[in-house]
Design a protein around this motif. Sequence first.
Motif, mmCIF file in Angstrom:
data_model
loop_
_atom_site.group_PDB
_atom_site.id
_atom_site.type_symbol
_atom_site.label_atom_id
_atom_site.label_comp_id
_atom_site.label_asym_id
_atom_site.label_seq_id
_atom_site.Cartn_x
_atom_site.Cartn_y
_atom_site.Cartn_z
ATOM 1 N N MET A 458 44.501 50.442 40.749
ATOM 2 C CA MET A 458 44.770 48.794 41.051
ATOM 3 C C MET A 458 45.968 48.490 41.539
ATOM 4 N N GLN A 459 46.801 49.106 42.121
ATOM 5 C CA GLN A 459 48.354 48.945 42.689
ATOM 6 C C GLN A 459 49.046 48.555 41.565
ATOM 7 N N GLY A 460 49.109 48.991 40.353
ATOM 8 C CA GLY A 460 49.824 48.793 39.552
ATOM 9 C C GLY A 460 49.468 47.467 38.544
ATOM 10 N N LEU A 461 48.432 46.814 39.046
ATOM 11 C CA LEU A 461 47.847 45.575 38.636
ATOM 12 C C LEU A 461 46.791 45.664 37.704
ATOM 13 N N GLY A 462 46.601 46.945 36.751
ATOM 14 C CA GLY A 462 45.322 47.149 36.148
ATOM 15 C C GLY A 462 45.267 46.242 34.827
ATOM 16 N N PRO A 463 46.350 45.839 34.146
ATOM 17 C CA PRO A 463 46.386 44.958 33.022
ATOM 18 C C PRO A 463 45.923 43.625 33.498
ATOM 19 N N LEU A 464 45.937 43.084 34.670
ATOM 20 C CA LEU A 464 45.540 41.793 34.749
ATOM 21 C C LEU A 464 43.947 41.771 35.063
ATOM 22 N N GLY A 465 43.490 42.867 35.151
ATOM 23 C CA GLY A 465 41.846 42.982 35.047
ATOM 24 C C GLY A 465 41.263 42.926 36.710
ATOM 25 N N TYR A 466 40.154 43.510 36.580
ATOM 26 C CA TYR A 466 39.215 43.650 38.081
ATOM 27 C C TYR A 466 39.116 42.434 38.712
ATOM 28 N N GLN A 467 38.817 41.051 37.938
ATOM 29 C CA GLN A 467 38.441 39.951 38.475
ATOM 30 C C GLN A 467 39.861 39.405 39.224
ATOM 31 N N TYR A 468 41.007 39.531 38.589
ATOM 32 C CA TYR A 468 42.137 39.159 39.330
ATOM 33 C C TYR A 468 42.513 39.934 40.562
ATOM 34 N N VAL A 469 42.347 41.316 40.251
ATOM 35 C CA VAL A 469 42.592 42.112 41.660
ATOM 36 C C VAL A 469 41.644 41.824 42.873
ATOM 37 N N MET A 470 40.376 41.157 42.553
ATOM 38 C CA MET A 470 39.343 41.150 43.512
ATOM 39 C C MET A 470 39.584 39.712 43.880
ATOM 40 N N ALA A 475 47.762 35.046 48.664
ATOM 41 C CA ALA A 475 49.049 34.757 48.633
ATOM 42 C C ALA A 475 49.925 35.856 47.628
ATOM 43 N N LEU A 476 49.345 36.190 46.718
ATOM 44 C CA LEU A 476 49.730 36.934 45.713
ATOM 45 C C LEU A 476 49.626 38.388 45.713
ATOM 46 N N ALA A 477 48.943 38.981 46.890
ATOM 47 C CA ALA A 477 48.380 40.540 46.964
ATOM 48 C C ALA A 477 49.578 40.961 47.202
ATOM 49 N N VAL A 478 50.067 42.101 46.212
ATOM 50 C CA VAL A 478 51.326 42.858 46.464
ATOM 51 C C VAL A 478 51.147 44.080 47.195
ATOM 52 N N GLU A 479 52.406 44.238 47.775
ATOM 53 C CA GLU A 479 52.557 45.562 48.667
ATOM 54 C C GLU A 479 53.284 46.376 47.533
ATOM 55 N N HIS A 480 53.647 47.642 48.176
ATOM 56 C CA HIS A 480 54.249 48.746 47.554
ATOM 57 C C HIS A 480 55.731 48.037 47.122
ATOM 58 N N GLY A 481 55.986 48.119 45.920
ATOM 59 C CA GLY A 481 57.437 47.777 45.599
ATOM 60 C C GLY A 481 57.551 46.136 45.284
ATOM 61 N N ASP A 482 56.799 45.404 45.688
ATOM 62 C CA ASP A 482 56.745 43.875 45.458
ATOM 63 C C ASP A 482 56.804 43.639 43.949
ATOM 64 N N LEU A 483 57.305 42.487 43.628
ATOM 65 C CA LEU A 483 57.530 42.087 42.220
ATOM 66 C C LEU A 483 56.487 41.074 41.866
ATOM 67 N N LEU A 484 55.557 41.080 40.528
ATOM 68 C CA LEU A 484 54.719 39.889 40.435
ATOM 69 C C LEU A 484 55.229 39.498 39.078
ATOM 70 N N ILE A 485 55.507 37.970 39.025
ATOM 71 C CA ILE A 485 56.028 37.581 37.412
ATOM 72 C C ILE A 485 54.849 36.554 37.292
ATOM 73 N N LEU A 486 54.327 36.588 35.996
ATOM 74 C CA LEU A 486 53.598 35.600 35.436
ATOM 75 C C LEU A 486 54.123 34.862 34.413
ATOM 76 N N GLN A 487 53.916 33.530 34.247
ATOM 77 C CA GLN A 487 54.811 32.726 33.155
ATOM 78 C C GLN A 487 53.624 31.724 32.860
ATOM 79 N N ALA A 488 53.582 31.313 31.273
ATOM 80 C CA ALA A 488 52.695 30.226 30.902
ATOM 81 C C ALA A 488 53.635 29.099 30.808
ATOM 82 N N ARG A 489 52.816 27.809 30.603
ATOM 83 C CA ARG A 489 53.315 26.683 30.372
ATOM 84 C C ARG A 489 52.187 25.664 29.873
#
Length: 695
Positions: A458-470, A475-489
Amino acid sequence: MSFIHASRLVTNRSTCLCSSYAEISRFFRTRHHGITPSRAASCSRNATRCFSSSTPFYDKIEPDETLRKTLDDFKATIRSSAWQQLDKAWNAEKISTDTAGKEIELFGYISTRRDVNKKLSFTMLRNKNQSRCIQLVSTSNAEGEEADAHVRMRSLREWTPVVVRGRLVNRQPAKDDTYLGMNLINTREIAVQHVEPLNYIPNDIIIKQDTVFGPDQRHLQLRTDQELRSNIILRSKAINRARLHLTELDWKEIETPILFKSTPEGAREFLVPTRQKGLAYALPQSPQQYKQILMASGFTRYFQFARCFRDEDLRADRQPEFTQLDMEMSFAGEEDVMAEIEKLLRNLWYKILKQKVPTTFPRMTYHEAMSSYGVDKPDLRYKAKIHSITQHLPADLISKITPLQTPAIEALKLAISSDPKTTRKFISDFLDSPDGKPYLDNRDGQPGVFVGDLSQPMQGLGPLGYQYVMEGPEALAVEHGDLLILQARPDGPFSGGSTTLGNLRLALYKTAIAQGLIEPPARHDYQFVWIIDFPLFSPNNDTDPGQGGAAGFSSTHHPFTAPKTPQDVELLLTSPSSATAAHYDIVVNGIELGGGSRRIHNAAMQEFIFRDILKMKPERIEDFRHLLDVLRSGCPPHAGIALGWDRLMTIMCGRESVRDVIAFPKSGKGEDLLVKSPNAMTGEQLDTYHLGLKD
């Protein structure tokens, strides 16, 4: 008054004056002030000296060799003719076309010197503005005055101010027509016949082109740093241009008092004690109340380059005293003020920077700025936006990301590198650095970090779950080497000026740019935007004192800001925290240039805000009684703005800190290290102003 009484009065007054002059005389005769000439024997302590033809004011000074040289050197700098006449000789075109052998006299600063041998030296002479220079040639082969000039020239230190007289001589044109950033007169040089120093530089002061001076030597910073000096000159040009523009549009420049009174507008004030026990002035946080009074006084368009004072924590874009271009219009609202500011900024950019900016600036609501960029002053040059992904994540993952019970999870994507290893190293190094520590210590939870890797499930996003990937945001679809940052508030309405993810977004961009992983924005890319629809009130915080009311919140802008719409006026009765303000900020490249609002022009409405909404104490409301009385006299609707002139100049000069565009800035501790202010109050001063110090 009889003649006898009058004569006694004159006699008594003369005696008093003589006594005073005697004290002054003793002061001068008993202090060296850095000079130690020999003196005649001091007079009797009881001697009385008055100004008269027969009695000298003080004993005659017999100068020693040091004092005599000081006096003679100073006398040599006194000219009977105007310096402006001599300055005209610095005409580059005239010097270049004048006949060789013609005598010329110039003044300026000695620059670098190159000694070929004991008999021949070449020295550069800067003009007073350090914009032009010419080479001086001195030799000891000549006789008399020219030989003396050679010896003196070799004794002078760089940056000594001098007057030089000599003959124009042809020279082989230099390869470069500039020298140390100055225009070089490269077809003529001066054979020095006479040089007269206008001052001296002692050996303990070293001034070279590459010398780095601290803030305690600000005068030398300004003298030797051409870019820093250019910033101050550009600032002067911009002020003159703004004055001309506004005056042409019938704005009136009006000065308002610096000594004001203490009123709870929102920021901490500087107090100025008086000799009347218990009474003090306050230095103005801004001319806000005076300019509203001017609108009630019949003036329609006011402006002022105002000095303002706020006792607040200092940062790169803050100083305890600063300059703002203050403006106010009567019979006007938000759109009128915003249109005037757009015209002013277009004029400044075109006339000063020779660049065009859009005719109108885009608008963005406070909510949009906070949700998409995580800050109320977004830098639109950085394209990555923040997206909400709470609904796409499994509950067990959310519980691992944050300890918050009802969080909102947001994410952003940055294209750092096409190599996942490079991206992992980048984010790892950042989070391990001092810049990354605040984000790891975040009480809402550490940021979640994912790197796009096509070799992983899942392009390195497995911990986020199938629902997120699908179903996650495209706009957050990652390419090879992209950085994805999550933050709670915390999930709820935005407040304040930024979110954790918004701050992290800027920090990552700046770090990646510094490391060459992301291209920096173009030097002259100016992205203006109006931020509108701020909340009228914001929760209290530990940084700003606000208005000191008991409501638990304070005015977001200041307590004179009006609700935006009739519906917002009605919300004051049921949900004040939901009301929107007629408040607008002008932002460029992530810098808030200024903020303004439509004001409350009705006295009863203003007192209602003070008393029933902010819940200010009656005695604090009385601090504003003068303004309430002014408003109740039939004050017309009015609106205004204040542009932070120091910040504006920082942008126009392409600098990072306001200290680079202020002639004499304060340090991070609020100190002027050149003049050593603030300084300790003496016991006598404390007594004069009825003050005491607590331990």
